[in-house]
Structures are given as C-alpha cells and as structure tokens.
Scaffold this motif. Structure first.
Motif, PDB file in Angstrom:
ATOM      1  N   GLY A   1      -8.867  -1.729  -5.905  1.00 22.05           N
ATOM      2  CA  GLY A   1      -9.106  -0.602  -5.016  1.00 22.05           C
ATOM      3  C   GLY A   1     -10.504  -0.031  -5.186  1.00 22.05           C
ATOM      4  O   GLY A   1     -11.245  -0.387  -6.105  1.00 22.05           O
TER       5      GLY A   1
ATOM      6  N   ILE B   1       0.859  -1.180   0.000  1.00 20.23           N
ATOM      7  CA  ILE B   1       0.000   0.000   0.000  1.00 20.23           C
ATOM      8  C   ILE B   1       0.898   1.234   0.000  1.00 20.23           C
ATOM      9  O   ILE B   1       1.867   1.297   0.762  1.00 20.23           O
ATOM     10  CB  ILE B   1      -0.933   0.022   1.230  1.00 20.23           C
ATOM     11  CG1 ILE B   1      -1.838  -1.216   1.230  1.00 20.23           C
ATOM     12  CG2 ILE B   1      -1.778   1.296   1.245  1.00 20.23           C
ATOM     13  CD1 ILE B   1      -2.708  -1.334   2.466  1.00 20.23           C
TER      14      ILE B   1
ATOM     15  N   LYS C   1      -4.469  -1.387  -3.339  1.00 29.46           N
ATOM     16  CA  LYS C   1      -3.446  -2.237  -2.722  1.00 29.46           C
ATOM     17  C   LYS C   1      -3.042  -3.306  -3.730  1.00 29.46           C
ATOM     18  O   LYS C   1      -3.823  -3.679  -4.611  1.00 29.46           O
ATOM     19  CB  LYS C   1      -3.923  -2.838  -1.403  1.00 29.46           C
ATOM     20  CG  LYS C   1      -5.188  -3.636  -1.445  1.00 29.46           C
ATOM     21  CD  LYS C   1      -5.620  -3.972  -0.011  1.00 29.46           C
ATOM     22  CE  LYS C   1      -6.890  -4.800   0.004  1.00 29.46           C
ATOM     23  NZ  LYS C   1      -6.700  -6.174  -0.446  1.00 29.46           N
TER      24      LYS C   1
ATOM     25  N   GLN D   1      -1.328   6.328   1.459  1.00 33.57           N
ATOM     26  CA  GLN D   1      -2.690   5.800   1.551  1.00 33.57           C
ATOM     27  C   GLN D   1      -2.886   4.868   2.744  1.00 33.57           C
ATOM     28  O   GLN D   1      -4.003   4.406   2.976  1.00 33.57           O
ATOM     29  CB  GLN D   1      -3.039   5.029   0.266  1.00 33.57           C
ATOM     30  CG  GLN D   1      -3.059   5.873  -0.989  1.00 33.57           C
ATOM     31  CD  GLN D   1      -3.443   5.066  -2.217  1.00 33.57           C
ATOM     32  OE1 GLN D   1      -3.726   3.879  -2.142  1.00 33.57           O
ATOM     33  NE2 GLN D   1      -3.468   5.722  -3.366  1.00 33.57           N
TER      34      GLN D   1
ATOM     35  N   CYS E   1      -5.746   5.274   5.053  1.00 28.94           N
ATOM     36  CA  CYS E   1      -7.084   5.184   4.452  1.00 28.94           C
ATOM     37  C   CYS E   1      -7.629   3.762   4.414  1.00 28.94           C
ATOM     38  O   CYS E   1      -8.709   3.531   3.865  1.00 28.94           O
ATOM     39  CB  CYS E   1      -7.054   5.746   3.033  1.00 28.94           C
ATOM     40  SG  CYS E   1      -6.554   7.470   2.923  1.00 28.94           S
ATOM     41  N   TRP E   2      -6.881   2.810   4.967  1.00 27.28           N
ATOM     42  CA  TRP E   2      -7.306   1.406   4.949  1.00 27.28           C
ATOM     43  C   TRP E   2      -7.418   0.865   6.374  1.00 27.28           C
ATOM     44  O   TRP E   2      -6.584   1.151   7.223  1.00 27.28           O
ATOM     45  CB  TRP E   2      -6.281   0.540   4.214  1.00 27.28           C
ATOM     46  CG  TRP E   2      -6.259   0.666   2.723  1.00 27.28           C
ATOM     47  CD1 TRP E   2      -5.441   1.464   1.982  1.00 27.28           C
ATOM     48  CD2 TRP E   2      -7.092  -0.035   1.796  1.00 27.28           C
ATOM     49  NE1 TRP E   2      -5.705   1.303   0.641  1.00 27.28           N
ATOM     50  CE2 TRP E   2      -6.708   0.385   0.498  1.00 27.28           C
ATOM     51  CE3 TRP E   2      -8.114  -0.976   1.933  1.00 27.28           C
ATOM     52  CZ2 TRP E   2      -7.309  -0.095  -0.655  1.00 27.28           C
ATOM     53  CZ3 TRP E   2      -8.716  -1.464   0.786  1.00 27.28           C
ATOM     54  CH2 TRP E   2      -8.321  -1.034  -0.485  1.00 27.28           C
TER      55      TRP E   2
ATOM     56  N   ALA F   1     -11.816   0.643   2.667  1.00 28.46           N
ATOM     57  CA  ALA F   1     -11.089   1.822   2.194  1.00 28.46           C
ATOM     58  C   ALA F   1     -11.987   3.045   2.256  1.00 28.46           C
ATOM     59  O   ALA F   1     -13.179   2.960   1.978  1.00 28.46           O
ATOM     60  CB  ALA F   1     -10.603   1.599   0.768  1.00 28.46           C
TER      61      ALA F   1
ATOM     62  N   ASP G   1      -8.082   4.603  -3.340  1.00 23.18           N
ATOM     63  CA  ASP G   1      -7.123   3.784  -2.606  1.00 23.18           C
ATOM     64  C   ASP G   1      -6.946   2.448  -3.327  1.00 23.18           C
ATOM     65  O   ASP G   1      -7.909   1.825  -3.756  1.00 23.18           O
ATOM     66  CB  ASP G   1      -7.624   3.515  -1.179  1.00 23.18           C
ATOM     67  CG  ASP G   1      -7.949   4.809  -0.437  1.00 23.18           C
ATOM     68  OD1 ASP G   1      -7.133   5.744  -0.518  1.00 23.18           O
ATOM     69  OD2 ASP G   1      -9.018   4.877   0.196  1.00 23.18           O
TER      70      ASP G   1
ATOM     71  N   PHE H   1     -11.366  -5.826   3.871  1.00 21.37           N
ATOM     72  CA  PHE H   1     -10.619  -4.571   3.861  1.00 21.37           C
ATOM     73  C   PHE H   1     -11.602  -3.440   3.580  1.00 21.37           C
ATOM     74  O   PHE H   1     -12.451  -3.548   2.693  1.00 21.37           O
ATOM     75  CB  PHE H   1      -9.558  -4.598   2.753  1.00 21.37           C
ATOM     76  CG  PHE H   1      -8.528  -5.671   2.913  1.00 21.37           C
ATOM     77  CD1 PHE H   1      -7.430  -5.487   3.748  1.00 21.37           C
ATOM     78  CD2 PHE H   1      -8.648  -6.871   2.224  1.00 21.37           C
ATOM     79  CE1 PHE H   1      -6.468  -6.479   3.884  1.00 21.37           C
ATOM     80  CE2 PHE H   1      -7.695  -7.862   2.354  1.00 21.37           C
ATOM     81  CZ  PHE H   1      -6.600  -7.673   3.191  1.00 21.37           C
TER      82      PHE H   1
END
Length: 243
Positions: A225, A95, A131, A99, A102-103, A124, A129, A122
């Motif tokens: 994302g 990541i 990953k 960012q 933001c997760w 976001a 965002d 997950f």
C-alpha cells in the motif's frame, strides 16, 4: 534370494522414476555403485532436457545438481500474483470496504511505464491504503512435498512510483509465508527506505527473496500500500530467479 536389482533394467528405471528426484540424489544414489550410475544417467538426461529448453544451466552450482527438479521449477515458473497491474480492475484483491473509494486503476503514459510490458497501475489516494492477495501454492502446482523438502526460493518484487518530496508518500510491503491453518511462519516487512530506485524512471522497485524458510508453507499473504501513489507489476515467483 531375489532382490530389486534382479529386475530388468527398464523396470528398475521405471521404479526410480516414481520417486521425487531429490530422493534419488539424496538416498538412492548412495545405495551402491550401480544405483549411483543409474541415478547419474537419469539426471544427465534431465540436464540435456534443460539445455534443449534453453534454461540457464549455470544457475546450478552444487556438486550433485538436481536437473529434474530444476526443469520442473522452470516449467512451473510464473508470476503467481493474479491481476498484478489492474488489467482486471480489482479482481483477486481484497480491499477494506472503508478504503474502496480511495483506489482506482489508471492507464500509464508511455514515459511512465516502469517496465516495457506494463500499461496500467493501481492508484491510491487519501491513504493510508492497502490491498491484499492470498495465494495458495497448490493452485499453481507447488505440492506440499516440494515446498517442504526443496524449499525453493520465493522471489518477491513490487513497483511503486516515487513522489518525493511529497510527504504523503509512504510505501509499505508485507509478505507472509503461511501454514495450512494460515498461521504466519515467516514475515517480511519493507518500508520506504528499503527499496531500490530505478535510475531511468520515476519508479522504485522493491525486491525480497525468501530463503531457508521453515517447512509447512502452503499459502502466501501479499499486502502492499501507499498513502498516495501508484503500484504496479507485483510479482511472486517460486523457484529459480532469472530474467
């Protein structure tokens, strides 16, 4: 003059067994009638092994199905995306440092499960965002020869929640098949409008199957994302596509 056919049968069969099954079916089988019968006999034994293992035999419909290869791919078959639902927080995922805040990983309520065995996801926010996970096929038993000569299907699936009519929702998935030097040989990009909605839950399932891709694939780049939303149960399976 002595030839290979003068070897005792058990030794000749042992020699055959040293070669990949696709070489036997594509080359050895056509040498002579005797070799054809030997190859067919070996192949029939692998078909019986597949049957006893409970693998779906109806999936192979070619005139000369390679049962040994089918058995091998079924044995290797698993999800090669690590930590697909966040059970290990963000282990194995890349990541961007800008960012990371933001997760988060969250537990799902029972009525939120996209699949019966999924309990976490997950989440976001404040996107866009993304990953990334890079998968090396050899780490999972898929040799260079297997990928180049067989080019088994690569099945990609991903789950994302549906937050419409929220305008901030913007799902995207990029999967690249990479060479040994990480050069992209084949790329799939999927955005919001190309996913399949599960009619019973508030989630979308994205599915893509790589077929007939170039030789030389050694790694897989998996990137997904959202601007705002949940992701879970990311899956990459090499080989037969069955439940």
């Amino acid at each position: 003059m002595v030839s290979i056919n003068d070897l005792p049968l058990e030794i000749l069969l042992h020699v055959f067994d040293l070669f990949p099954s696709w070489h036997l079916l594509r080359c050895f089988r056509w040498v002579c009638c005797w070799w054809r019968d030997l190859v067919d006999s070996l192949n029939a034994q692998w078909k019986d092994k597949c049957r006893r293992a409970g693998y779906p035999l109806e999936m192979l419909t070619s005139p000369f199905p390679d049962w040994k290869l089918f058995y091998l791919l079924c044995q290797l078959r698993k999800n090669i995306v690590r930590n697909s639902c966040g059970e290990e927080e963000f282990l194995h995922w890349e990541i961007d440092k800008h960012q990371e805040h933001c997760w988060v990983v969250v537990e799902l309520l029972p009525d939120e499960y996209p699949c019966d065995n999924i309990r976490t996801c997950f989440f976001a926010f404040n996107g866009p965002d993304t990953k990334i996970q890079r998968i090396t096929l050899k780490d999972h038993g898929y040799t260079d020869e297997l990928m180049d000569y067989v080019t088994p299907h690569i099945v990609v699936q991903d789950w994302s929640d549906v937050l419409y009519p929220n305008p901030r929702y913007n799902y995207r998935l990029t999967v690249k098949l990479l060479a040994a030097d990480f050069k992209a040989l084949y790329t799939c990009y999927i955005s919001n409008g190309e996913v399949i909605k599960d009619g019973t839950r508030n989630w979308k399932k994205t599915v893509y199957i790589f077929r007939n891709y170039p030789s030389g694939v050694r790694h897989i780049h998996f990137e997904h994302g959202v601007d705002y939303g949940k992701l879970s149960n990311s899956t990459v399976i090499v080989g037969p596509n069955f439940p």
